[in-house]
Scaffold this motif. Structure first.
Motif, PDB file in Angstrom:
ATOM      1  N   PHE A   1      57.216  41.986  52.902  1.00 33.02           N
ATOM      2  CA  PHE A   1      56.917  40.678  52.912  1.00 33.02           C
ATOM      3  C   PHE A   1      55.889  40.147  52.002  1.00 33.02           C
ATOM      4  O   PHE A   1      55.806  38.941  51.710  1.00 33.02           O
ATOM      5  N   ALA A   2      55.235  40.823  51.146  1.00 34.56           N
ATOM      6  CA  ALA A   2      54.185  40.483  50.514  1.00 34.56           C
ATOM      7  C   ALA A   2      54.375  39.501  49.558  1.00 34.56           C
ATOM      8  O   ALA A   2      53.842  38.471  49.181  1.00 34.56           O
ATOM      9  N   PRO A   3      55.583  39.803  48.677  1.00 35.47           N
ATOM     10  CA  PRO A   3      55.972  38.765  47.773  1.00 35.47           C
ATOM     11  C   PRO A   3      56.295  37.561  48.188  1.00 35.47           C
ATOM     12  O   PRO A   3      56.046  36.421  47.660  1.00 35.47           O
ATOM     13  N   TYR A   4      56.938  37.198  49.297  1.00 32.32           N
ATOM     14  CA  TYR A   4      56.906  35.856  49.957  1.00 32.32           C
ATOM     15  C   TYR A   4      55.500  35.261  50.449  1.00 32.32           C
ATOM     16  O   TYR A   4      55.599  34.149  50.264  1.00 32.32           O
ATOM     17  N   ILE A   5      54.669  36.184  51.113  1.00 32.86           N
ATOM     18  CA  ILE A   5      53.320  35.596  51.535  1.00 32.86           C
ATOM     19  C   ILE A   5      52.679  35.029  50.099  1.00 32.86           C
ATOM     20  O   ILE A   5      52.274  33.870  50.193  1.00 32.86           O
ATOM     21  N   ARG A   6      52.895  35.826  49.103  1.00 31.96           N
ATOM     22  CA  ARG A   6      52.187  35.399  47.914  1.00 31.96           C
ATOM     23  C   ARG A   6      52.700  34.263  47.413  1.00 31.96           C
ATOM     24  O   ARG A   6      51.833  33.262  46.804  1.00 31.96           O
ATOM     25  N   LYS A   7      53.923  33.908  47.253  1.00 34.09           N
ATOM     26  CA  LYS A   7      54.684  32.782  46.909  1.00 34.09           C
ATOM     27  C   LYS A   7      54.414  31.454  47.817  1.00 34.09           C
ATOM     28  O   LYS A   7      53.896  30.420  47.360  1.00 34.09           O
ATOM     29  N   GLU A   8      54.368  31.864  49.017  1.00 36.00           N
ATOM     30  CA  GLU A   8      53.989  30.410  50.118  1.00 36.00           C
ATOM     31  C   GLU A   8      52.801  30.256  50.365  1.00 36.00           C
ATOM     32  O   GLU A   8      52.522  29.204  50.499  1.00 36.00           O
ATOM     33  N   PHE A   9      51.909  31.285  50.138  1.00 38.10           N
ATOM     34  CA  PHE A   9      50.461  31.033  50.384  1.00 38.10           C
ATOM     35  C   PHE A   9      49.751  31.610  49.351  1.00 38.10           C
ATOM     36  O   PHE A   9      49.225  32.802  49.425  1.00 38.10           O
ATOM     37  N   PRO A  10      49.466  31.022  48.236  1.00 39.11           N
ATOM     38  CA  PRO A  10      48.943  31.387  46.723  1.00 39.11           C
ATOM     39  C   PRO A  10      47.537  32.076  47.243  1.00 39.11           C
ATOM     40  O   PRO A  10      47.127  32.537  46.426  1.00 39.11           O
ATOM     41  N   GLU A  11      46.908  31.452  48.146  1.00 35.47           N
ATOM     42  CA  GLU A  11      45.514  31.906  48.311  1.00 35.47           C
ATOM     43  C   GLU A  11      45.461  33.491  48.724  1.00 35.47           C
ATOM     44  O   GLU A  11      44.631  33.992  48.466  1.00 35.47           O
TER      45      GLU A  11
ATOM     46  N   ASP B   1      65.719  43.945  48.694  1.00 34.05           N
ATOM     47  CA  ASP B   1      65.396  42.748  47.914  1.00 34.05           C
ATOM     48  C   ASP B   1      63.996  42.270  47.937  1.00 34.05           C
ATOM     49  O   ASP B   1      63.315  42.937  48.572  1.00 34.05           O
ATOM     50  N   ASP B   2      63.917  41.543  46.877  1.00 37.57           N
ATOM     51  CA  ASP B   2      62.613  40.926  46.722  1.00 37.57           C
ATOM     52  C   ASP B   2      62.410  39.559  47.764  1.00 37.57           C
ATOM     53  O   ASP B   2      63.091  38.650  47.570  1.00 37.57           O
ATOM     54  N   TYR B   3      61.595  39.982  48.849  1.00 36.59           N
ATOM     55  CA  TYR B   3      61.726  39.027  49.957  1.00 36.59           C
ATOM     56  C   TYR B   3      61.035  37.469  49.508  1.00 36.59           C
ATOM     57  O   TYR B   3      60.873  36.588  50.311  1.00 36.59           O
ATOM     58  N   SER B   4      60.660  37.382  48.193  1.00 33.29           N
ATOM     59  CA  SER B   4      60.147  36.158  47.927  1.00 33.29           C
ATOM     60  C   SER B   4      61.460  35.023  47.894  1.00 33.29           C
ATOM     61  O   SER B   4      61.338  33.702  47.941  1.00 33.29           O
ATOM     62  N   VAL B   5      62.668  35.666  47.883  1.00 28.42           N
ATOM     63  CA  VAL B   5      63.807  34.532  47.743  1.00 28.42           C
ATOM     64  C   VAL B   5      63.638  33.772  49.221  1.00 28.42           C
ATOM     65  O   VAL B   5      64.479  32.765  49.496  1.00 28.42           O
ATOM     66  N   LEU B   6      63.103  34.241  50.657  1.00 28.02           N
ATOM     67  CA  LEU B   6      63.225  33.454  51.587  1.00 28.02           C
ATOM     68  C   LEU B   6      62.320  32.366  51.582  1.00 28.02           C
ATOM     69  O   LEU B   6      62.585  31.366  52.368  1.00 28.02           O
ATOM     70  N   SER B   7      61.829  31.887  50.631  1.00 25.74           N
ATOM     71  CA  SER B   7      61.184  30.887  50.288  1.00 25.74           C
ATOM     72  C   SER B   7      62.113  29.655  49.732  1.00 25.74           C
ATOM     73  O   SER B   7      61.816  28.551  49.684  1.00 25.74           O
ATOM     74  N   GLU B   8      63.469  30.167  49.340  1.00 27.10           N
ATOM     75  CA  GLU B   8      64.317  29.178  48.832  1.00 27.10           C
ATOM     76  C   GLU B   8      64.928  28.282  49.938  1.00 27.10           C
ATOM     77  O   GLU B   8      64.927  28.687  51.289  1.00 27.10           O
ATOM     78  N   GLU B   9      65.229  27.114  49.785  1.00 26.51           N
ATOM     79  CA  GLU B   9      65.627  25.930  50.471  1.00 26.51           C
ATOM     80  C   GLU B   9      66.856  26.235  51.276  1.00 26.51           C
ATOM     81  O   GLU B   9      66.943  26.092  52.611  1.00 26.51           O
ATOM     82  N   ARG B  10      67.781  27.570  51.180  1.00 22.62           N
ATOM     83  CA  ARG B  10      68.965  27.741  51.843  1.00 22.62           C
ATOM     84  C   ARG B  10      68.439  28.644  52.920  1.00 22.62           C
ATOM     85  O   ARG B  10      69.233  28.309  53.962  1.00 22.62           O
TER      86      ARG B  10
END
Length: 430
Positions: free
Chosen positions: A57-67, A140-149
């Protein structure tokens, strides 16, 4: 000190607990950790699996919480030598070894130790839903979870939790960010600013006149009525426990970087504020996994809300409440205002935790003022419960002491000022 007890059957111990007196109980049922590990319902492999999930989940956290730059929710360890000197002066005791502060008050996103278990459990639930609906695979790259869908998909589901405050913040903030509908059931002990912060994130807050047990029971009941609702159960959750346990195993690398040795001749003593017991229990389990019996973990509870102490000394675990001891469960340490301890945590800790001590509310404020004055570190009053530990164990040779700071960075400035002024007032009245 004459308030130290080494037997759960000591009638004087029971009497002092019922009288809301400060006590230290050394767990007389504790066993060597390696002897009982296979008997416990959670394994080392479970904790490693949880750590791997957090890495996914690190890529998702990094994308949604840049801090959170690397996407890993973790906190630093500080040596607090000025605070150590202050404790030595105030209590006329030389504390052998170094004193460290584990700064879980600085954990990103939720600003408390609850960011560990709470965020982990919600992420695991989201992963499970996405995988079951063929929207995600672990490769998968979990950063996709930030997408609107994905947010639209998760909006069909509800996450609910019962809390006195900090767990609510961790569950509410991450769940709302993912896209879940969120309902938080809060007891009368919860601070108003925490309720307001949650509402500002789009979280529905339901308030109750009763204590933590009422809030969690009502939340559990309402969640069962909705097939698309998931209840984060602070009293029984294995996933919450695992999220905290990850924090325990990470300590080894952090202390190695600080050149701190932990072995039979250099013991580590850790002091953890305790409410329902999941977070200190999980941390303790993680620490024992990496250090075994070379780490000694003690829970710290308010004298009016010693839920874990009552649970363990009676052997009744979650079947007994502090009110059964005639205690009112009223404390300024809102996160620790728990009448009945966790079923899972009590059974896990019965033969694992080294002991439990209780602390009066006024002493929390004494530590708060000293921390601000000496280290310029503000914590919530409840986060200072463990600071009495180094006094009890000041004579241990070659010891490393660690107080666990459980929360405080999200507290509004006006609340911090009010806490400090209350500390001043209490000191003047002594």
């Amino acid at each position: 000190m004459n308030n130290v007890f080494k037997s759960r059957e000591d009638p004087i111990l029971i009497s002092k607990i019922k009288s809301s007196e400060e006590v230290l109980w050394i767990n007389d049922n504790k066993k060597e950790f390696n002897e009982i590990l296979d008997d416990l319902p959670i394994s080392y492999e479970d904790v490693i699996d949880a750590e791997a999930r957090l890495q996914r989940f690190a890529p998702y956290i990094r994308k949604e919480f840049p801090e959170v730059r690397n996407g890993i929710i973790e906190s630093p360890i500080y040596e607090i030598n000025n605070m150590k000197k202050r404790l030595e002066c105030d209590y006329s005791r030389k504390i052998k070894g170094k004193l460290f502060l584990k700064r879980d008050d600085l954990l990103p996103i939720a600003g408390s130790i609850k960011a560990r278990g709470g965020i982990y459990e919600v992420l695991k639930h989201a992963e499970k839903l996405a995988i079951e609906n063929s929207m995600l695979s672990i490769e998968d790259d979990y950063s996709v979870l930030s997408e609107e869908r994905y947010k639209k998909f998760f909006s069909n589901y509800t996450v609910q939790v019962g809390s006195t405050g900090n767990l609510a913040l961790s569950i509410g903030i991450i769940s709302a960010k993912i896209g879940f509908r969120v309902i938080v059931h809060m007891s009368q002990d919860a601070k108003q600013w925490k309720k307001e912060l949650l509402r500002s994130k789009g979280v529905e807050v339901v308030e109750y006149d009763g204590d933590f047990s009422v809030a969690i029971e009502e939340g559990r009941k309402r969640s069962k009525e909705d097939p698309n609702s998931y209840f984060v159960d602070d009293e029984n959750s294995k996933d919450l426990f695992l999220g905290y346990a990850v924090g325990g195993i990470r300590i080894k690398q952090q202390l190695s970087q600080l050149n701190v040795r932990v072995d039979e001749d250099h013991p580590l003593y850790v002091y953890l504020p305790c409410g329902v017991g999941g977070s200190p229990g999980g941390i303790t389990f993680g620490l024992k996994l990496v250090y075994g019996d070379n780490v000694h973990c003690f829970f710290a509870e308010p004298t009016h809300s010693p839920a874990m102490l009552v649970a363990l000394v009676t052997g009744l675990f979650d079947k007994i409440s502090v009110t059964d001891f005639g205690l009112d469960n009223k404390t300024e340490a809102d996160g620790l205002a728990v009448g009945r301890a966790s079923s899972l945590a009590t059974r896990m800790m019965d033969r694992v935790v080294d002991g439990v001590f209780t602390i009066e509310d006024k002493r929390l404020y004494t530590f708060l003022k000293a921390s601000v004055d000496e280290e310029n570190i503000y914590l919530e009053p409840s986060a200072f419960a463990g600071f009495f530990g180094p006094i009890y164990f000041s004579d241990i040779e070659n010891c490393c002491h660690m107080c666990w700071a459980t929360g405080g960075s999200l507290v509004p400035t006006y609340e911090k000022k009010r806490d400090y002024e209350k500390a001043l007032s209490l000191l003047k009245s002594q």
